[in-house]
Write an enzyme that holds these catalytic residues in place. Structure first.
Site, short mmCIF file in Angstrom:
data_model
loop_
_atom_site.label_atom_id
_atom_site.label_comp_id
_atom_site.label_asym_id
_atom_site.label_seq_id
_atom_site.Cartn_x
_atom_site.Cartn_y
_atom_site.Cartn_z
N GLY A 1 -6.80 -12.00 16.84
CA GLY A 1 -5.93 -11.54 17.33
C GLY A 1 -4.74 -11.50 18.56
CD GLU B 1 -8.65 -8.70 22.77
OE1 GLU B 1 -8.35 -9.70 21.63
OE2 GLU B 1 -10.06 -7.95 22.44
CG ASP B 2 -4.99 -8.70 20.21
OD1 ASP B 2 -5.91 -8.02 20.57
OD2 ASP B 2 -5.25 -8.55 18.41
CG ASP C 1 -7.48 1.39 20.53
OD1 ASP C 1 -7.73 2.32 20.93
OD2 ASP C 1 -8.08 1.51 18.84
CE LYS D 1 -3.50 0.76 19.69
NZ LYS D 1 -3.84 1.62 18.07
CG ASP E 1 -5.81 -7.75 11.03
OD1 ASP E 1 -6.06 -7.47 12.65
OD2 ASP E 1 -6.73 -7.65 10.51
P1 IMP Z 1 -10.84 -2.07 21.84
O1 IMP Z 1 -12.35 -2.02 21.63
O2 IMP Z 1 -10.84 0.04 20.58
O3 IMP Z 1 -10.62 -1.34 22.44
O4 IMP Z 1 -10.67 -2.82 20.24
C1 IMP Z 1 -10.10 -3.99 20.58
C2 IMP Z 1 -9.87 -4.37 19.45
O5 IMP Z 1 -9.16 -3.71 18.32
C3 IMP Z 1 -8.98 -5.11 19.66
O6 IMP Z 1 -8.56 -6.94 20.22
C4 IMP Z 1 -7.79 -5.25 18.30
O7 IMP Z 1 -8.11 -7.13 17.21
C5 IMP Z 1 -8.12 -4.47 17.30
N1 IMP Z 1 -7.15 -3.30 17.61
C6 IMP Z 1 -7.48 -1.96 18.13
N2 IMP Z 1 -5.81 -1.29 17.81
C7 IMP Z 1 -5.42 -2.21 17.27
C8 IMP Z 1 -3.90 -2.19 16.31
O8 IMP Z 1 -3.46 -0.93 16.19
N3 IMP Z 1 -3.41 -2.90 15.07
C9 IMP Z 1 -4.17 -3.90 15.15
N4 IMP Z 1 -5.53 -4.36 15.73
C10 IMP Z 1 -6.13 -3.07 16.34
MG MG Z 2 -8.43 -8.47 18.76
#
Ligand code: IMP
Ligand code: MG
Length: 182
Positions: free
Chosen positions: A44, A99-100, A103, A131, A159
């Site tokens: 991402g 990082e993109d 979340d 987020k 994606d």
């Molecule tokens: P976390 O571990 O929940 O913080 O999520 C991080 C990863 O989930 C990111 O590196 C993204 O690859 C993916 N991700 C979280 N939200 C989104 C979204 O809205 N669109 C696409 N990928 C997401």
């Molecule tokens: Mg990611």
């Protein structure tokens, strides 16, 4: 031109470009004269990385790491797996994770914990999107582009089922797209 599967554009190409330039300016100040290792989290963050590095004045070393927590779903499974490790040693180096999106925070918490065991000189985190309201695990992010609402978004590297990464803007998919078999 908006892709036909996109319901709404959250962040335009022009706004992303402005923000990336602003973030690069801050990094140029903070890393002046240094050679940090930029750890890009596949896949991402690659679009963000490519735009960001072309505005840097210092000499970054690039490396890549791949983790997975989603397995083609739009919600985090809560289980983070290391799919591909770094090539470089980061012992005694300044490391900046690129990082993109953050979340739940589970991916970055896992990565931070993992990379810290390797004894870098410093470890910071740079994300384009945050987020904030979805956080499950507390994580301090050093550089943030945009704080966005809790909507699954695609484009600019992000994606859905490996699609839409090429879109130059960040958008939200039409609801019927999630229901269609890919
Ligand atoms: P976390 O571990 O929940 O913080 O999520 C991080 C990863 O989930 C990111 O590196 C993204 O690859 C993916 N991700 C979280 N939200 C989104 C979204 O809205 N669109 C696409 N990928 C997401
Ligand atoms: Mg990611």
């Amino acid at each position: 031109m908006k892709h036909p599967d996109i319901k709404e554009i959250l962040i335009s190409e022009a706004d992303i470009k402005k923000k990336v330039s602003r973030m690069a300016k801050i990094l140029n100040k903070d890393y002046k004269g240094q050679k940090p290792i930029l750890v890009s989290v596949l896949k991402g963050s690659v679009v963000f990385l490519c735009d960001l590095i072309r505005e840097l004045d210092f000499a970054p070393v690039l490396d890549f790491i791949s983790v997975s927590s989603y397995a083609d779903s739009t919600e985090s499974s809560g289980v983070v797996r290391l799919l591909m490790d770094l090539r470089e040693s980061i012992v005694g180096r300044d490391v900046l994770i690129i990082e993109d999106i953050v979340d739940t925070g589970l991916t970055l918490s896992y990565l931070k914990r993992n990379l810290l065991t390797r004894k870098p000189k410093s470890l910071k985190i740079c994300v384009l999107l945050d987020k904030k309201e979805c956080r499950v695990k507390k994580i301090d992010v050093d550089y943030t582009g945009f704080v966005i609402p809790n909507k699954y978004c695609v484009g600019y590297g992000l994606d859905y089922c490996q699609m839409y990464r090429h879109l130059p803007y960040i958008g939200v998919l039409k609801p019927e797209i999630y229901r269609k078999p890919q």
